[in-house]
Design a protein around this motif. Structure first.
Motif, mmCIF file in Angstrom:
data_model
loop_
_atom_site.group_PDB
_atom_site.id
_atom_site.type_symbol
_atom_site.label_atom_id
_atom_site.label_comp_id
_atom_site.label_asym_id
_atom_site.label_seq_id
_atom_site.Cartn_x
_atom_site.Cartn_y
_atom_site.Cartn_z
ATOM 1 N N SER A 20 0.836 -1.186 0.000
ATOM 2 C CA SER A 20 0.000 0.000 0.000
ATOM 3 C C SER A 20 0.877 1.245 0.000
ATOM 4 C CB SER A 20 -0.926 -0.007 1.223
ATOM 5 O OG SER A 20 -0.231 0.404 2.370
ATOM 6 N N SER A 21 0.204 2.389 0.084
ATOM 7 C CA SER A 21 0.942 3.650 0.126
ATOM 8 C C SER A 21 1.439 3.962 1.531
ATOM 9 C CB SER A 21 0.036 4.778 -0.376
ATOM 10 O OG SER A 21 -1.119 4.858 0.444
ATOM 11 N N VAL A 22 1.129 3.116 2.510
ATOM 12 C CA VAL A 22 1.592 3.308 3.884
ATOM 13 C C VAL A 22 2.808 2.417 4.102
ATOM 14 C CG1 VAL A 22 1.011 3.115 6.330
ATOM 15 C CG2 VAL A 22 -0.737 3.850 4.686
ATOM 16 N N GLU A 120 3.981 5.686 7.987
ATOM 17 C CA GLU A 120 3.678 6.924 7.281
ATOM 18 C C GLU A 120 3.122 6.699 5.891
ATOM 19 O OE1 GLU A 120 7.068 9.548 6.079
ATOM 20 O OE2 GLU A 120 8.185 8.162 7.337
ATOM 21 N N GLY A 121 2.356 7.694 5.483
ATOM 22 C CA GLY A 121 1.726 7.683 4.183
ATOM 23 C C GLY A 121 0.235 7.947 4.319
ATOM 24 N N PRO A 122 -0.426 8.234 3.195
ATOM 25 C CA PRO A 122 -1.870 8.464 3.248
ATOM 26 C C PRO A 122 -2.572 7.227 3.817
ATOM 27 C CG PRO A 122 -0.979 9.000 1.086
ATOM 28 C CD PRO A 122 0.117 8.326 1.858
ATOM 29 N N GLY A 123 -3.342 7.417 4.866
ATOM 30 C CA GLY A 123 -4.029 6.296 5.500
ATOM 31 C C GLY A 123 -3.267 5.693 6.666
ATOM 32 N N ASP A 125 -3.175 6.707 9.646
ATOM 33 C CA ASP A 125 -4.049 6.682 10.822
ATOM 34 C C ASP A 125 -4.965 5.464 10.808
ATOM 35 O OD1 ASP A 125 -5.432 7.711 8.633
ATOM 36 O OD2 ASP A 125 -6.455 9.273 9.784
ATOM 37 N N ALA A 163 0.101 14.711 10.006
ATOM 38 C CA ALA A 163 -1.211 14.139 9.683
ATOM 39 C C ALA A 163 -1.101 12.703 9.200
ATOM 40 C CB ALA A 163 -1.911 15.001 8.639
ATOM 41 N N ASP A 164 -0.020 12.382 8.483
ATOM 42 C CA ASP A 164 0.121 11.036 7.906
ATOM 43 C C ASP A 164 1.389 10.322 8.387
ATOM 44 O OD1 ASP A 164 1.977 12.584 6.622
ATOM 45 O OD2 ASP A 164 1.430 11.936 4.607
ATOM 46 N N ARG A 165 1.861 10.670 9.598
ATOM 47 C CA ARG A 165 3.103 10.048 10.093
ATOM 48 C C ARG A 165 3.043 9.818 11.597
ATOM 49 N NH1 ARG A 165 9.018 12.629 9.494
ATOM 50 N NH2 ARG A 165 8.021 14.048 10.929
ATOM 51 N N THR A 186 -1.581 -2.761 6.558
ATOM 52 C CA THR A 186 -1.403 -1.986 5.322
ATOM 53 C C THR A 186 -1.997 -2.723 4.119
ATOM 54 O OG1 THR A 186 0.773 -2.899 4.707
ATOM 55 C CG2 THR A 186 0.748 -0.952 6.152
#
Length: 188
Positions: A20-22, A120-123, A125, A163-165, A186
């Motif tokens: 994923s992007s995370v 880290e990355g979008p999503g 959280d 926010a994304d980390r 992920t």
């Protein structure tokens, strides 16, 4: 001798691929000091040896940059986790003890106990929230927040850096479980 013994028993924690992007990445070793002191004993001091102690409970304060960065996580009314460069632990202990000479406090080097991961990355959280029962929305847990909580069945200390980390810290013996849990999340 202790360092050699710990190195032999340390679990292998290496980067694991995610789809994923995370990203979930093991962080380099850091110096960690468990610090306890009654707030009244600080007597108006906002910092001790460059560690900011004036933040509210469940907050993160950082000063300095790069290897000179000092971070204080306020985890309770009289409890902080102080984070510094791994090679500065003895120096920080001596400086804090000297600054608080005659003041009742507890300062314990727990650097060997913990392992940290960057998520880290979008999503990011949503990945952490897949096993963490607290509300990790930016409104409820903004950047600069830190808390002791759980992830799945393991105790963690969680920091939100952006926010994304996030940084997830757990005991060394739980590190393979926590890393596997996060990597699996992920893929969901």
């Amino acid at each position: 001798m202790l360092e050699r013994n710990l190195a032999r028993r340390a679990p292998t924690v290496s980067p694991l691929a995610s789809q994923s992007s995370v990203s979930v990445t093991p962080l380099d070793p850091q110096g960690r000091l468990a610090f306890r002191i009654k707030p009244a004993a600080l007597a108006g001091r906002e910092t001790v040896d460059g560690f900011g102690l004036s933040g509210s409970i469940n907050s993160r304060t950082a000063s300095g940059e790069g290897s000179g960065m000092r971070t204080a996580l306020r985890l309770g009314p009289d409890e902080w986790m102080l984070i510094t460069a791994a090679d500065e632990v003895d120096e920080r202990c001596e400086a804090i003890s000297a600054a608080l000479s005659g003041v009742a406090h507890s300062l314990v080097d727990v650097s060997h106990r913990d392992v940290s991961f960057s998520v880290e990355g979008p999503g990011a959280d949503a990945v952490v929230n897949s096993g963490c029962p607290i509300d990790l929305s930016v409104k409820a847990f903004p950047a600069g927040s830190a808390t002791r909580t759980i992830l799945g069945k393991a105790e963690i200390v969680l920091q939100r850096l952006a926010a994304d980390r996030f940084t997830v810290t757990t005991w060394r013996s739980f590190a393979p479980y926590v890393q596997g849990f996060l990597v699996e999340a992920t893929r969901a």
